[in-house]
Design an enzyme around this catalytic site. Structure first.
Site, PDB file in Angstrom:
ATOM      1  N   SER A   1      -4.988  56.566 -25.311  1.00 25.42           N
ATOM      2  CA  SER A   1      -5.258  55.146 -25.539  1.00 25.42           C
ATOM      3  C   SER A   1      -5.434  54.362 -24.245  1.00 25.42           C
ATOM      4  O   SER A   1      -5.900  53.216 -24.273  1.00 25.42           O
ATOM      5  CB  SER A   1      -4.139  54.517 -26.377  1.00 25.42           C
ATOM      6  OG  SER A   1      -2.890  54.635 -25.723  1.00 25.42           O
TER       7      SER A   1
ATOM      8  N   TYR B   1      12.092  63.365 -16.323  1.00 27.16           N
ATOM      9  CA  TYR B   1      10.630  63.443 -16.266  1.00 27.16           C
ATOM     10  C   TYR B   1      10.177  64.674 -15.478  1.00 27.16           C
ATOM     11  O   TYR B   1       9.320  65.452 -15.929  1.00 27.16           O
ATOM     12  CB  TYR B   1      10.081  62.170 -15.627  1.00 27.16           C
ATOM     13  CG  TYR B   1       8.587  62.096 -15.531  1.00 27.16           C
ATOM     14  CD1 TYR B   1       7.811  61.765 -16.636  1.00 27.16           C
ATOM     15  CD2 TYR B   1       7.932  62.348 -14.324  1.00 27.16           C
ATOM     16  CE1 TYR B   1       6.425  61.685 -16.538  1.00 27.16           C
ATOM     17  CE2 TYR B   1       6.555  62.268 -14.217  1.00 27.16           C
ATOM     18  CZ  TYR B   1       5.802  61.933 -15.334  1.00 27.16           C
ATOM     19  OH  TYR B   1       4.433  61.853 -15.238  1.00 27.16           O
TER      20      TYR B   1
END
Length: 255
Positions: A19, A161
């Site tokens: 997106s 992460y």
């Protein structure tokens, strides 16, 4: 010898996290190379529509917005069925969906750790597992996971992460070995600091400090990451599998 600029033509591709940012650039460039692109998104439906509009604005560009919660295997199955009913089996899979939940390791909450792992690593496993049966049957497939330079240099405040992105390397290399005999390749791209909405939110001093760590002295552009991904999805890259391709301005060199 194949043309090094050759690219997937009339292939069916799924890009997760498409997106905005890197995912959007990958989706657009795959479409420009000739693929039909399913634009996977989590909650940013407006952003997914913008990506689809950009693809459709090109000559013969075909795009399909597909809501996909990569942390949920049933939702992943439903998303793939939507693509299969519209176009057919996914032939090119780019696992790009990712999140952050930063914090120093001594203060990191269990949910910060698990939420990042669920999206970044479990999510990649879910979409790869769902895509591979059709790829194996067709004896063709391209799988690319978008990792990070953090996977091998580490980043303070991002233990979750970095660990999730390092896990992608082991996942993809195992998949590459499992599927090579069926003509399916699997590779990893590791971006360094890339100019996106996330980095735009930083102060000038913060951006300058980050860029100063990069040998090339600047942030990369999403399109530079997309170029590497699209190449790995191309016919010209048919003899490349299990590779980790850095797009990091030299930040992680030697690793």
């Amino acid at each position: 010898m194949s043309d090094p600029t050759s690219s997937p033509v009339s292939r069916i591709a799924l890009v997760t996290g498409a997106s905005k940012g890197i995912g959007r650039a990958i989706a657009i460039d795959l479409a420009r190379a000739g693929s039909k692109v399913a634009v996977g998104y989590g909650s940013d439906d407006a952003g997914a529509k913008e990506t689809c509009e950009a693809i459709r604005s090109m000559n013969d560009g075909a795009a399909l917005p597909v809501a996909i919660d990569v942390t949920d295997s049933q939702a992943v199955d439903a998303a793939f069925k939507t693509i299969e009913e519209a176009w057919g089996p996914v032939e090119i899979l780019v696992s790009n969906a990712g999140v952050t939940a930063d914090g120093l390791v001594m203060r990191m909450k269990d949910e910060q750790w698990s939420s990042v792992m669920r999206t970044n690593l479990d999510g990649a496993f879910h979409v790869i597992r769902r895509a591979t049966p059709a790829m194996m049957k067709a004896r063709f497939g391209r799988i690319v996971a978008v990792s990070s330079v953090s996977a091998y240099v580490g980043t303070p405040g991002q233990a979750n992460y970095a660990a999730s992105k390092a896990g992608l390397v082991g996942l993809i290399r195992s998949v590459a070995r499992e599927l090579a005999s069926r003509g399916v390749t699997a590779n990893v791209v590791t971006p360094g600091p890339i100019a996106t909405a996330m980095t735009d939110a930083l102060t000038d001093d913060q951006r300058a400090a980050m860029a100063g760590q990069v040998p090339l002295g600047r942030f990369g552009a999403p399109e530079e990451v997309a170029a590497a991904v699209v190449f790995l999805c191309s016919d010209a890259a048919s003899y490349i599998t299990g590779a980790v391709v850095p797009v990091d301005g030299g930040l992680g060199m030697g690793n």
